[in-house]
Motif scaffolding. Sequence first.
Motif, PDB file in Angstrom:
ATOM      1  N   GLY A 138       0.791  -1.228   0.000  1.00  0.00           N
ATOM      2  CA  GLY A 138       0.000   0.000   0.000  1.00  0.00           C
ATOM      3  C   GLY A 138       0.822   1.276   0.000  1.00  0.00           C
ATOM      4  O   GLY A 138       0.416   2.283  -0.571  1.00  0.00           O
ATOM      5  N   THR A 139       1.992   1.239   0.625  1.00  0.00           N
ATOM      6  CA  THR A 139       2.786   2.472   0.738  1.00  0.00           C
ATOM      7  C   THR A 139       3.885   2.600  -0.318  1.00  0.00           C
ATOM      8  O   THR A 139       4.424   3.688  -0.489  1.00  0.00           O
ATOM      9  CB  THR A 139       3.438   2.584   2.130  1.00  0.00           C
ATOM     10  N   VAL A 140       4.213   1.509  -1.001  1.00  0.00           N
ATOM     11  CA  VAL A 140       5.258   1.579  -2.022  1.00  0.00           C
ATOM     12  C   VAL A 140       4.732   1.178  -3.401  1.00  0.00           C
ATOM     13  O   VAL A 140       4.881   1.930  -4.361  1.00  0.00           O
ATOM     14  CB  VAL A 140       6.483   0.709  -1.637  1.00  0.00           C
ATOM     15  N   VAL A 141       4.118   0.023  -3.507  1.00  0.00           N
ATOM     16  CA  VAL A 141       3.710  -0.488  -4.815  1.00  0.00           C
ATOM     17  C   VAL A 141       2.615   0.375  -5.448  1.00  0.00           C
ATOM     18  O   VAL A 141       2.726   0.773  -6.614  1.00  0.00           O
ATOM     19  CB  VAL A 141       3.266  -1.963  -4.722  1.00  0.00           C
ATOM     20  N   LEU A 142       1.579   0.681  -4.706  1.00  0.00           N
ATOM     21  CA  LEU A 142       0.480   1.466  -5.291  1.00  0.00           C
ATOM     22  C   LEU A 142       0.901   2.892  -5.658  1.00  0.00           C
ATOM     23  O   LEU A 142       0.591   3.356  -6.762  1.00  0.00           O
ATOM     24  CB  LEU A 142      -0.736   1.455  -4.367  1.00  0.00           C
ATOM     25  N   PRO A 143       1.644   3.603  -4.781  1.00  0.00           N
ATOM     26  CA  PRO A 143       2.140   4.921  -5.214  1.00  0.00           C
ATOM     27  C   PRO A 143       3.093   4.830  -6.412  1.00  0.00           C
ATOM     28  O   PRO A 143       3.069   5.691  -7.296  1.00  0.00           O
ATOM     29  CB  PRO A 143       2.865   5.469  -3.988  1.00  0.00           C
ATOM     30  N   THR A 144       3.912   3.780  -6.447  1.00  0.00           N
ATOM     31  CA  THR A 144       4.807   3.593  -7.584  1.00  0.00           C
ATOM     32  C   THR A 144       4.015   3.370  -8.871  1.00  0.00           C
ATOM     33  O   THR A 144       4.374   3.891  -9.930  1.00  0.00           O
ATOM     34  CB  THR A 144       5.769   2.408  -7.337  1.00  0.00           C
ATOM     35  N   ALA A 145       2.933   2.609  -8.778  1.00  0.00           N
ATOM     36  CA  ALA A 145       2.081   2.392  -9.953  1.00  0.00           C
ATOM     37  C   ALA A 145       1.513   3.714 -10.455  1.00  0.00           C
ATOM     38  O   ALA A 145       1.479   3.969 -11.666  1.00  0.00           O
ATOM     39  CB  ALA A 145       0.964   1.411  -9.623  1.00  0.00           C
ATOM     40  N   ALA A 146       1.095   4.560  -9.538  1.00  0.00           N
ATOM     41  CA  ALA A 146       0.544   5.863  -9.927  1.00  0.00           C
ATOM     42  C   ALA A 146       1.630   6.742 -10.562  1.00  0.00           C
ATOM     43  O   ALA A 146       1.409   7.352 -11.620  1.00  0.00           O
ATOM     44  CB  ALA A 146      -0.061   6.561  -8.713  1.00  0.00           C
ATOM     45  N   ILE A 147       2.796   6.786  -9.945  1.00  0.00           N
ATOM     46  CA  ILE A 147       3.905   7.597 -10.470  1.00  0.00           C
ATOM     47  C   ILE A 147       4.338   7.078 -11.843  1.00  0.00           C
ATOM     48  O   ILE A 147       4.518   7.855 -12.788  1.00  0.00           O
ATOM     49  CB  ILE A 147       5.094   7.600  -9.485  1.00  0.00           C
ATOM     50  N   SER A 148       4.482   5.761 -11.969  1.00  0.00           N
ATOM     51  CA  SER A 148       4.901   5.158 -13.235  1.00  0.00           C
ATOM     52  C   SER A 148       3.901   5.448 -14.347  1.00  0.00           C
ATOM     53  O   SER A 148       4.291   5.709 -15.492  1.00  0.00           O
ATOM     54  CB  SER A 148       5.058   3.645 -13.081  1.00  0.00           C
ATOM     55  N   THR A 149       2.636   5.409 -14.006  1.00  0.00           N
ATOM     56  CA  THR A 149       1.598   5.670 -15.003  1.00  0.00           C
ATOM     57  C   THR A 149       1.683   7.106 -15.505  1.00  0.00           C
ATOM     58  O   THR A 149       1.622   7.355 -16.712  1.00  0.00           O
ATOM     59  CB  THR A 149       0.203   5.366 -14.419  1.00  0.00           C
ATOM     60  N   VAL A 150       1.850   8.044 -14.604  1.00  0.00           N
ATOM     61  CA  VAL A 150       1.975   9.453 -14.995  1.00  0.00           C
ATOM     62  C   VAL A 150       3.224   9.657 -15.846  1.00  0.00           C
ATOM     63  O   VAL A 150       3.184  10.335 -16.888  1.00  0.00           O
ATOM     64  CB  VAL A 150       1.986  10.376 -13.755  1.00  0.00           C
ATOM     65  N   VAL A 151       4.329   9.064 -15.439  1.00  0.00           N
ATOM     66  CA  VAL A 151       5.576   9.190 -16.200  1.00  0.00           C
ATOM     67  C   VAL A 151       5.392   8.599 -17.602  1.00  0.00           C
ATOM     68  O   VAL A 151       5.824   9.197 -18.598  1.00  0.00           O
ATOM     69  CB  VAL A 151       6.754   8.519 -15.454  1.00  0.00           C
ATOM     70  N   MET A 152       4.728   7.468 -17.697  1.00  0.00           N
ATOM     71  CA  MET A 152       4.512   6.842 -19.008  1.00  0.00           C
ATOM     72  C   MET A 152       3.610   7.705 -19.889  1.00  0.00           C
ATOM     73  O   MET A 152       3.848   7.827 -21.095  1.00  0.00           O
ATOM     74  CB  MET A 152       3.916   5.451 -18.842  1.00  0.00           C
ATOM     75  N   ILE A 153       2.594   8.313 -19.296  1.00  0.00           N
ATOM     76  CA  ILE A 153       1.698   9.188 -20.063  1.00  0.00           C
ATOM     77  C   ILE A 153       2.477  10.359 -20.653  1.00  0.00           C
ATOM     78  O   ILE A 153       2.195  10.821 -21.757  1.00  0.00           O
ATOM     79  CB  ILE A 153       0.519   9.674 -19.184  1.00  0.00           C
ATOM     80  N   ILE A 154       3.488  10.810 -19.945  1.00  0.00           N
ATOM     81  CA  ILE A 154       4.330  11.908 -20.434  1.00  0.00           C
ATOM     82  C   ILE A 154       5.343  11.404 -21.470  1.00  0.00           C
ATOM     83  O   ILE A 154       5.532  12.014 -22.525  1.00  0.00           O
ATOM     84  CB  ILE A 154       5.049  12.604 -19.264  1.00  0.00           C
ATOM     85  N   LEU A 155       5.994  10.273 -21.184  1.00  0.00           N
ATOM     86  CA  LEU A 155       7.089   9.796 -22.035  1.00  0.00           C
ATOM     87  C   LEU A 155       6.650   9.108 -23.321  1.00  0.00           C
ATOM     88  O   LEU A 155       7.333   9.214 -24.343  1.00  0.00           O
ATOM     89  CB  LEU A 155       7.985   8.838 -21.253  1.00  0.00           C
ATOM     90  N   TYR A 156       5.540   8.389 -23.284  1.00  0.00           N
ATOM     91  CA  TYR A 156       5.141   7.592 -24.442  1.00  0.00           C
ATOM     92  C   TYR A 156       4.942   8.435 -25.704  1.00  0.00           C
ATOM     93  O   TYR A 156       5.487   8.091 -26.761  1.00  0.00           O
ATOM     94  CB  TYR A 156       3.902   6.750 -24.122  1.00  0.00           C
TER      95      TYR A 156
END
Length: 176
Positions: A138-156
Motif C-alpha cells: 500500500g505504501t510503495v507499490v500502489l504509489p509507484t504504480a501511480a507515479i509510473s503511469t503518470v511518467v509513461m503518459i508523459i514519455l510515451y
Amino acid sequence: MNTKNLVSLSLLVAIGAVLHAVIPPIFLGMKPDMMLTMMFLGIILFPEIKSVMLIAIVTGAISALTTGFPGGQLPNIIDKPITALVFFSLFLMLGKFRNSIISVAILTAVGTVISGTVFLGSALFIVGLPGPFVALFGTVVLPTAAISTVVMIILYPIAQSVGKRTKLSSVTVNSK
C-alpha cells in the motif's frame, strides 16, 4: 535486432538506472522503481521477444546492483523477467488498441502492480520483509504504480515522436 534498437534499449536502461539511483526511498528503504517504467517503454517500442528478454535481464541486474531494499538483489533478478513476459503478453493481447495512450497507461499500472507483487512475494520467501506485506504494498507499490503511469503518459508520446523521426526499425507507432 539491429544496432539502433540496442542503443535505444541501452539508453532507456541508462535513464532508468539514473532515475532509480536518485529517487529517495519512500518507506522502509523501498523506493519507486523507475527502471520498471523504462523497461515497459522498451517493451512497447520494441515488441520482440529477444528485445523483451534482453531489457528484462539487464534491468533486473542493474536494479539488483542499485537496490536499497535489504536483500533485494535476488528478488529484483526474479521480478523483472517475470514482469516483462507478463507485460509483453498483455501488450500483445491488446491487438490494435495497444498503441493507445490509455492502453499504455493501464498496462503500466497493471505491470507495476505485478512487479511489486512478484518482488515483495519473492523477497518475503527469500530474505523476509522489513514490514508487513500489505503495508509495503500500500505504501510503495500502489504509489509507484501511480507515479509510473503518470511518467509513461508523459514519455510515451515523446518516444513515439522520436521513433517516427528516427525511423527505428521496431518502434510501434500509431498510423493515425
